[in-house]
Motif scaffolding. Structure first.
Motif: not given
Length: 449
Positions: A251-264
């Motif tokens: 639904l928004g912006i997020s991150a894991d150890d490797d990547m930034i995600y926009w809307l998943g």
């Protein structure tokens, strides 16, 4: 500048000067209001008041007359630092007179869309980073508010081709009625400024003002990792954009150890980010989300993220000296900020800490003291912080009278590969007028090594 109906001939009291009070008084005068300025500093010592008097503005200095509001004021515009316990402010509340800060004026006259950024920590870094991204993207940003220039001075000259990126404190937001930013950003919420607001609930309510008047045409970027922020976000009518550092959020912006995600969906690799620290990842996420909403090109976002290393006095890299890296985090005036700074480094740390003693505990630093092998303490809390560090197993502890001796002792206690970090966990006022002065003294001493 937009015209504001009803301001002409309105009787307005500007309470407290400094930069925001002067700007508000001058702007209201231009708008045709009948302005009276009241400031505690005596007139003969008050250059700002003298200048305003020459412009035809009524000035009352040296005291706050208890009966001043009997003169029929219809609006009070106060300096954000003046608490609501002030005798005139409390009287205005009792009389039902609206009380604004200049942020409300800034919004009412602005032809440019505004981005409002608030939170307990991370405001300045987020504001500065977003400004640089939008600037690189050709969106003509202007920076204002609790950082840099007074907001109403900025919006007075802004056009529809600009965007005003505004850092907002709870003090400023508490004095707004119609303020409605195009994008509101709420980085986080921790206990702070209770001496001003009276309770955590009142502090939180003041922060909520950043989104209180928003509607579905606006955006709220908020911390989905904090339940208290989520509970307030649920009350907002804006289009909601959550951010999280705990895995993919669709639904928004997020991150894991490797990547930034926009809307998943994968958006930017984390490896390009130059700004150090997990706490700064949150600042990156919200700045990127706002930039995407503003249609900033992806390559411009990437360019800034790969080159932006931070804001002065906020985990600022100063220099490398004999294989030690030196960082200035003088802005860390509380344990929460110091905790974030300590968590940003995996290397062994020599920590410079201490300052004004407000009686607060250092215990929340304990889980993050594992990498700290030496501490240099100073200021009113020196003895308390030294005892705390010793209880954490830190064996090397030194006392310093000033920043120059503190940096020298930190250098002597350090080893190759160490981080030498100023992150005081305390305000500066026992030894320095501001955290900026403290940080500048640290930089000066570090450059002499």
């Amino acid at each position: 500048m937009k015209s504001v109906n009803g301001m002409e001939h309105k009787k307005v009291l500007v309470l407290g000067l400094a930069k925001s009070g002067v700007a508000a008084a001058e702007l209201l005068h231009k708008m045709g209001a009948f302005v009276t300025v009241n400031d505690a500093k005596p007139f003969e010592e008050n250059i700002d008041a003298q200048r305003l008097l020459q412009k035809g503005i009524t000035v009352i200095c040296g005291r706050h007359p208890e009966d001043l509001l009997d003169e029929g004021f219809e609006l009070v515009v106060k300096n954000p630092g003046i608490p609501y316990t002030n005798i005139l402010v409390a009287d205005a509340v009792k009389r039902g007179i609206p009380i604004w800060t200049e942020i409300e004026l800034a919004y009412l006259i602005s032809e440019a869309p505004m981005i409002g950024i608030t939170g307990s920590n991370g405001k300045t870094t987020t504001t500065t980073l977003l400004y640089h991204i939008l600037n690189q993207g050709g969106l003509n940003p202007l920076i204002a508010g609790n950082i840099g220039t007074v907001a109403c001075s900025v919006t007075e000259n802004a056009t529809a081709d600009n965007v005003v990126v505004t850092e907002l404190s709870s003090f400023q937001l508490m004095g707004t009625e119609r303020f409605k930013p195009k994008i509101a950003i709420w980085t986080n919420l921790y206990e702070a400024h209770i001496d001003y607001h009276g309770s955590m609930e009142e502090y939180s309510n003041a922060k909520f003002a950043v989104t209180r008047n928003q509607d579905a045409s606006d955006y709220l970027i908020y911390n989905a990792d904090q339940e208290v922020v989520v509970s307030y976000a649920n009350k907002s009518h804006a289009h909601k954009v959550p951010f999280t550092t705990k895995g993919i959020n669709y639904l928004g912006i997020s991150a894991d150890d490797d990547m930034i995600y926009w809307l998943g969906k994968p958006f930017i690799k984390r490896s390009i980010i130059a700004l150090p620290g997990q706490h700064n990842l949150e600042n990156v996420l919200v700045a990127v989300a706002a930039a995407i909403i503003m249609d900033c090109p992806k390559d411009k976002i990437e360019h800034v993220l790969s080159s932006f290393t931070g804001v002065k006095h906020r985990t600022q890299f100063v220099r490398e000296w004999q294989s030690r890296k030196i960082f200035n985090d003088s802005k860390a005036t509380n344990t929460l900020a110091t905790r974030s700074a300590l968590a940003a480094f995996k290397q062994p740390i020599v920590l410079l800490a201490g300052g004004l003693d407000r009686g607060h505990s250092f215990e929340e630093l304990r889980p993050h003291m594992g990498n700290v092998h030496a501490v240099v303490v100073a200021g009113e809390t020196a003895k308390r912080f030294a005892e705390f560090a010793e209880s954490c197993g830190v064996e090397k502890i030194a006392y310093a009278d000033d920043m120059e001796s503190g940096v020298k002792q930190a250098a002597d206690l350090s080893n190759e590969g160490d981080v030498i970090l100023l992150s005081p966990a305390c305000a500066s006022w026992d030894q320095y007028p501001t955290f900026e002065v403290r940080g500048d003294k640290f930089i000066e001493a570090a450059m002499k090594l």
